[in-house]
Write an enzyme that holds these catalytic residues in place. Structure first.
Site, PDB file in Angstrom:
ATOM      1  N   GLU A  19      49.046  59.027  79.424  1.00 10.99           N
ATOM      2  CA  GLU A  19      48.279  58.277  80.409  1.00 10.99           C
ATOM      3  C   GLU A  19      49.130  57.104  80.882  1.00 10.99           C
ATOM      4  OE1 GLU A  19      45.226  55.389  79.353  1.00 10.99           O
ATOM      5  OE2 GLU A  19      43.935  56.191  80.912  1.00 10.99           O
ATOM      6  N   ARG A 170      37.986  58.625  67.289  1.00  5.04           N
ATOM      7  CA  ARG A 170      39.260  59.113  67.833  1.00  5.04           C
ATOM      8  C   ARG A 170      39.795  60.255  66.975  1.00  5.04           C
ATOM      9  NH1 ARG A 170      41.501  54.872  71.337  1.00  5.04           N
ATOM     10  NH2 ARG A 170      40.226  53.020  71.119  1.00  5.04           N
ATOM     11  N   GLN A 195      42.751  51.997  67.648  1.00  2.00           N
ATOM     12  CA  GLN A 195      43.668  53.035  68.154  1.00  2.00           C
ATOM     13  C   GLN A 195      44.545  53.518  67.008  1.00  2.00           C
ATOM     14  OE1 GLN A 195      46.095  51.752  71.444  1.00  2.00           O
ATOM     15  NE2 GLN A 195      44.742  52.705  72.918  1.00  2.00           N
ATOM     16  N   THR A 271      33.210  51.434  48.824  1.00  2.00           N
ATOM     17  CA  THR A 271      33.883  50.255  48.294  1.00  2.00           C
ATOM     18  C   THR A 271      33.096  49.004  48.675  1.00  2.00           C
ATOM     19  OG1 THR A 271      36.025  49.173  48.085  1.00  2.00           O
ATOM     20  CG2 THR A 271      35.549  50.120  50.233  1.00  2.00           C
ATOM     21  N   LYS A 275      28.852  49.186  46.892  1.00  2.00           N
ATOM     22  CA  LYS A 275      28.801  50.013  45.674  1.00  2.00           C
ATOM     23  C   LYS A 275      27.427  49.993  44.988  1.00  2.00           C
ATOM     24  CE  LYS A 275      33.669  50.068  44.431  1.00  2.00           C
ATOM     25  NZ  LYS A 275      34.681  49.803  43.417  1.00  2.00           N
ATOM     26  N   ASP A 311      35.617  54.910  39.001  1.00  3.16           N
ATOM     27  CA  ASP A 311      36.393  53.709  38.630  1.00  3.16           C
ATOM     28  C   ASP A 311      36.515  53.571  37.116  1.00  3.16           C
ATOM     29  OD1 ASP A 311      36.886  52.782  41.181  1.00  3.16           O
ATOM     30  OD2 ASP A 311      35.111  51.489  41.250  1.00  3.16           O
ATOM     31  N   GLY A 337      31.462  44.788  40.335  1.00  3.53           N
ATOM     32  CA  GLY A 337      31.415  46.232  40.132  1.00  3.53           C
ATOM     33  C   GLY A 337      32.520  46.757  39.222  1.00  3.53           C
ATOM     34  N   ALA A 338      33.749  46.295  39.431  1.00  2.43           N
ATOM     35  CA  ALA A 338      34.874  46.799  38.627  1.00  2.43           C
ATOM     36  C   ALA A 338      34.698  46.385  37.168  1.00  2.43           C
ATOM     37  CB  ALA A 338      36.194  46.279  39.184  1.00  2.43           C
ATOM     38  N   ASN A 357      33.603  35.350  33.064  1.00  3.16           N
ATOM     39  CA  ASN A 357      33.546  35.387  34.537  1.00  3.16           C
ATOM     40  C   ASN A 357      33.375  33.967  35.071  1.00  3.16           C
ATOM     41  OD1 ASN A 357      33.406  36.724  37.081  1.00  3.16           O
ATOM     42  ND2 ASN A 357      31.196  36.348  37.137  1.00  3.16           N
TER      43      ASN A 357
HETATM   44  P1  NAP Z   1      33.158  42.272  43.269  1.00  8.73           P
HETATM   45  O1  NAP Z   1      32.023  43.084  42.791  1.00  8.73           O
HETATM   46  O2  NAP Z   1      33.077  41.566  44.584  1.00  8.73           O
HETATM   47  O3  NAP Z   1      33.481  41.171  42.144  1.00  8.73           O
HETATM   48  C1  NAP Z   1      34.460  40.198  42.363  1.00  8.73           C
HETATM   49  C2  NAP Z   1      34.758  39.476  41.065  1.00  8.73           C
HETATM   50  O4  NAP Z   1      35.866  38.603  41.299  1.00  8.73           O
HETATM   51  C3  NAP Z   1      33.618  38.608  40.567  1.00  8.73           C
HETATM   52  O5  NAP Z   1      33.630  38.617  39.166  1.00  8.73           O
HETATM   53  C4  NAP Z   1      33.991  37.222  41.105  1.00  8.73           C
HETATM   54  O6  NAP Z   1      33.488  36.175  40.342  1.00  8.73           O
HETATM   55  C5  NAP Z   1      35.485  37.271  40.930  1.00  8.73           C
HETATM   56  N1  NAP Z   1      36.179  36.303  41.778  1.00  8.73           N
HETATM   57  C6  NAP Z   1      36.350  36.382  43.118  1.00  8.73           C
HETATM   58  N2  NAP Z   1      37.061  35.322  43.540  1.00  8.73           N
HETATM   59  C7  NAP Z   1      37.319  34.565  42.455  1.00  8.73           C
HETATM   60  C8  NAP Z   1      38.025  33.359  42.246  1.00  8.73           C
HETATM   61  N3  NAP Z   1      38.587  32.693  43.262  1.00  8.73           N
HETATM   62  N4  NAP Z   1      38.120  32.874  40.991  1.00  8.73           N
HETATM   63  C9  NAP Z   1      37.564  33.540  39.961  1.00  8.73           C
HETATM   64  N5  NAP Z   1      36.884  34.684  40.092  1.00  8.73           N
HETATM   65  C10 NAP Z   1      36.770  35.205  41.324  1.00  8.73           C
HETATM   66  O7  NAP Z   1      34.500  43.142  43.338  1.00  8.73           O
HETATM   67  P2  NAP Z   1      34.885  44.432  42.431  1.00  8.73           P
HETATM   68  O8  NAP Z   1      34.492  45.666  43.130  1.00  8.73           O
HETATM   69  O9  NAP Z   1      34.407  44.188  41.056  1.00  8.73           O
HETATM   70  O10 NAP Z   1      36.494  44.354  42.520  1.00  8.73           O
HETATM   71  C11 NAP Z   1      37.209  43.392  41.792  1.00  8.73           C
HETATM   72  C12 NAP Z   1      38.696  43.692  41.919  1.00  8.73           C
HETATM   73  O11 NAP Z   1      38.983  44.975  41.373  1.00  8.73           O
HETATM   74  C13 NAP Z   1      39.192  43.729  43.362  1.00  8.73           C
HETATM   75  O12 NAP Z   1      40.453  43.122  43.435  1.00  8.73           O
HETATM   76  C14 NAP Z   1      39.333  45.202  43.660  1.00  8.73           C
HETATM   77  O13 NAP Z   1      40.333  45.481  44.616  1.00  8.73           O
HETATM   78  C15 NAP Z   1      39.733  45.734  42.293  1.00  8.73           C
HETATM   79  N6  NAP Z   1      39.426  47.153  42.164  1.00  8.73           N
HETATM   80  C16 NAP Z   1      40.469  47.989  41.942  1.00  8.73           C
HETATM   81  C17 NAP Z   1      40.251  49.329  41.824  1.00  8.73           C
HETATM   82  C18 NAP Z   1      41.426  50.217  41.593  1.00  8.73           C
HETATM   83  O14 NAP Z   1      41.300  51.434  41.787  1.00  8.73           O
HETATM   84  N7  NAP Z   1      42.542  49.687  41.126  1.00  8.73           N
HETATM   85  C19 NAP Z   1      38.954  49.849  41.909  1.00  8.73           C
HETATM   86  C20 NAP Z   1      37.887  48.970  42.108  1.00  8.73           C
HETATM   87  C21 NAP Z   1      38.141  47.615  42.236  1.00  8.73           C
HETATM   88  P3  NAP Z   1      32.023  35.549  40.644  1.00  8.73           P
HETATM   89  O15 NAP Z   1      31.052  36.460  39.979  1.00  8.73           O
HETATM   90  O16 NAP Z   1      32.099  34.203  40.063  1.00  8.73           O
HETATM   91  O17 NAP Z   1      31.869  35.544  42.148  1.00  8.73           O
END
Ligand code: NAP
Length: 474
Positions: A19, A170, A195, A271, A275, A311, A337-338, A357
């Site tokens: 295009e 897309r 895109q 994600t 979750k 997970d 969640g993790a 935590n």
């Molecule tokens: P989530 O449910 O949003 O929980 C986030 C957690 O991080 C909470 O415990 C939160 O504490 C804490 N947090 C965030 N910011 C913070 C800070 N500045 N200081 C201290 N604590 C802090 O997220 P999630 O799903 O559990 O994921 C958590 C991590 O695991 C992410 O980085 C994600 O990418 C990773 N993950 C990896 C995989 C993998 O396959 N490798 C799979 C799933 C998740 P509060 O409760 O105090 O807010």
């Protein structure tokens, strides 16, 4: 002008058509542009009143399109909203050039897809094009609907949900019978949100080879900027010989998405932040996901949506490749969640689990629910543990200079960081420096994605395949 010619040369391996947007090319030489490729050429000169950049007189614009037609353009794109007489004259006078009549809606809250479709059909255009600004991944269904209407009438049609959340419209055009879609060239700037580069559209999504029987999978979450699932699951479908595609669905309004788009999906990854909230939309969840209280994978079985959680196994398998957890003390940092998934599975495999935590109340509740001990963040340095798990988002891109715990507590322990972007976090670098064994979050990511792929395809991908794919991730 030269940029346009370079973009044609750079993307001709992947593009089936080009295009030329005359409104975006300074002083366009129409004949030269048309002669730059032997593939079918569409010429467009989008006026400002339809979201384009052409600000000159309308007569001049129509003259440019007529010139393109006279120079042999295969298609000329003209807006439904031009003066009706101009449109009719244009369609009547076209010779070998075919006419695309288009509608672009920006920031429209409500519109009637059927009405727009009928208005486009009534023009007698060769191709009908409808593009609109999407606000949520749920809006993709409006593009699917437009294409389905056109398919019923054997009309050639293009429909695009613009913006990042409409990316799937897309990739999936062929599934819904679309004639073509628009991709960004390989080289150069000007890539609009949503895109997909032509190379990815062809090599990764195989968009031009999808059929009405292609199964759609994807990931739902928000934001999805860092999500790498499309780079794993699409190649895994190909290796397993499945007619399936995996797309990104940046979902903010989960209720609308489940109503309008989920019915088209055969399965999806879930994600942040959905979750937990996804559970009420499912017909069933397995006991592990139920105990964890979070679902990261949904599969359609006999028309029913079933939730599970990969997970937990993904993380613990990653840790147990290095050290068994049975009889060990596992300190989990996090309350989301993790953390829930990892604490649950570590306990199930015989570990003694401790939880800390930032928000202490959450750690306390979690510890009570799972029958484990809570540790205060301020008292971490006295905690006795063998394995430390970071299940917070601390250290994740863009905050790569942060670590969730003081390095003094890491000496000679095993440290697992669930964060996988970047793969080597500050926590893991510091742990390595003090002689700890480290496990990267990419290991968990790889395991949970392999389990998801097995659920989607019935074939367990080889570890070597997963490693190869992970190593190619940008
Ligand atoms: P989530 O449910 O949003 O929980 C986030 C957690 O991080 C909470 O415990 C939160 O504490 C804490 N947090 C965030 N910011 C913070 C800070 N500045 N200081 C201290 N604590 C802090 O997220 P999630 O799903 O559990 O994921 C958590 C991590 O695991 C992410 O980085 C994600 O990418 C990773 N993950 C990896 C995989 C993998 O396959 N490798 C799979 C799933 C998740 P509060 O409760 O105090 O807010």
């Amino acid at each position: 002008m030269n940029d346009a010619l370079m973009q044609v040369a750079g993307s001709s391996k992947y593009a089936d058509m080009f295009e030329f947007r005359l409104d975006l090319i300074p002083q366009p030489n129409i004949a030269r542009l048309l002669n730059s490729t032997r593939k079918p050429r569409i010429v467009t000169c989008r006026p400002e009143w339809e979201g384009g950049s052409f600000m000159g007189a309308e007569r001049k614009r129509i003259e440019m399109l007529e010139m393109a037609s006279a120079f042999g353009a295969d298609y000329v794109d003209i807006e439904l909203n031009v003066n009706p007489r101009t449109l009719q004259e244009f369609i009547r006078r076209k010779k070998d050039t075919k006419v695309i009549v288009s509608v672009h809606l920006f920031d429209a809250d409500l519109f009637d897809v059927t009405k727009i479709y009928k208005a486009l059909v009534a023009t007698g255009a060769d191709v009908l094009k409808f593009a609109f600004t999407s606000r949520d991944a749920a809006d993709n269904h409006l593009a699917f609907r437009f294409l389905s209407l056109a398919k019923q009438d054997a009309q050639k049609a293009v429909s695009i949900a613009m913006e990042e959340c409409g990316e799937a419209s897309r990739a999936l055009y062929r599934k819904f019978g679309g004639w073509a879609t628009y991709a960004s060239p390989e080289a150069g700037a000007g890539v609009l949100p949503g895109q997909i580069p032509a190379r990815e559209l062809k090599d990764l999504y195989r968009a031009d080879r999808l059929t009405s029987s292609t199964k759609i999978y994807g990931v739902i979450g928000h934001p999805l900027g860092q999500s790498k699932g499309v780079y794993l699951h699409n190649p895994l479908f190909r290796r397993a010989g499945r007619n399936a595609v995996y797309c990104r669905f940046p979902v903010t309004d989960l209720d609308r998405f489940m109503k309008f788009v989920a019915p088209f999906l055969s399965g999806f990854s879930v994600t942040i932040p959905h979750k937990q909230s996804i559970i009420k939309h499912l017909d069933a969840i397995d006991p592990t996901a139920k105990a964890i209280g979070a679902v990261n994978t949904v599969i359609r079985r006999g028309g029913k949506l079933c939730g599970t959680n990969t997970d937990a196994t993904g993380a613990l398998d990653a840790i147990e490749r290095v050290t068994k957890v049975k009889g060990k003390r596992v300190l989990v940092i996090g309350g989301g969640g993790a953390a829930r998934a990892i604490a649950y599975e570590a306990k199930r495999r015989g570990a003694e689990v401790l939880i800390a935590n930032r928000t202490e109340r959450k750690a306390k509740l979690l510890a009570k629910e799972f029958g484990v001990r809570m540790v205060r963040m301020a008292e971490l340095r006295w905690a006795d543990f063998d394995i430390l798990v970071n299940a917070t988002s601390v250290g994740m891109f863009p905050h790569v200079d942060e670590s969730p715990v003081p390095k003094a507590i890491l000496k000679r322990k095993t440290i697992f960081d669930a964060v996988y972007n970047p793969p080597m976090t500050r926590l893991l670098r510091e742990a390595k420096r003090v002689g700890a064994r480290v496990i990267q979050g990419t290991e968990m990511y790889l395991n949970q994605a392999a389990l998801q792929s097995e659920l989607h395809t019935g074939v367990k991908p080889k570890a070597a395949t997963m490693r190869k794919l992970i190593s190619r991730l940008k």
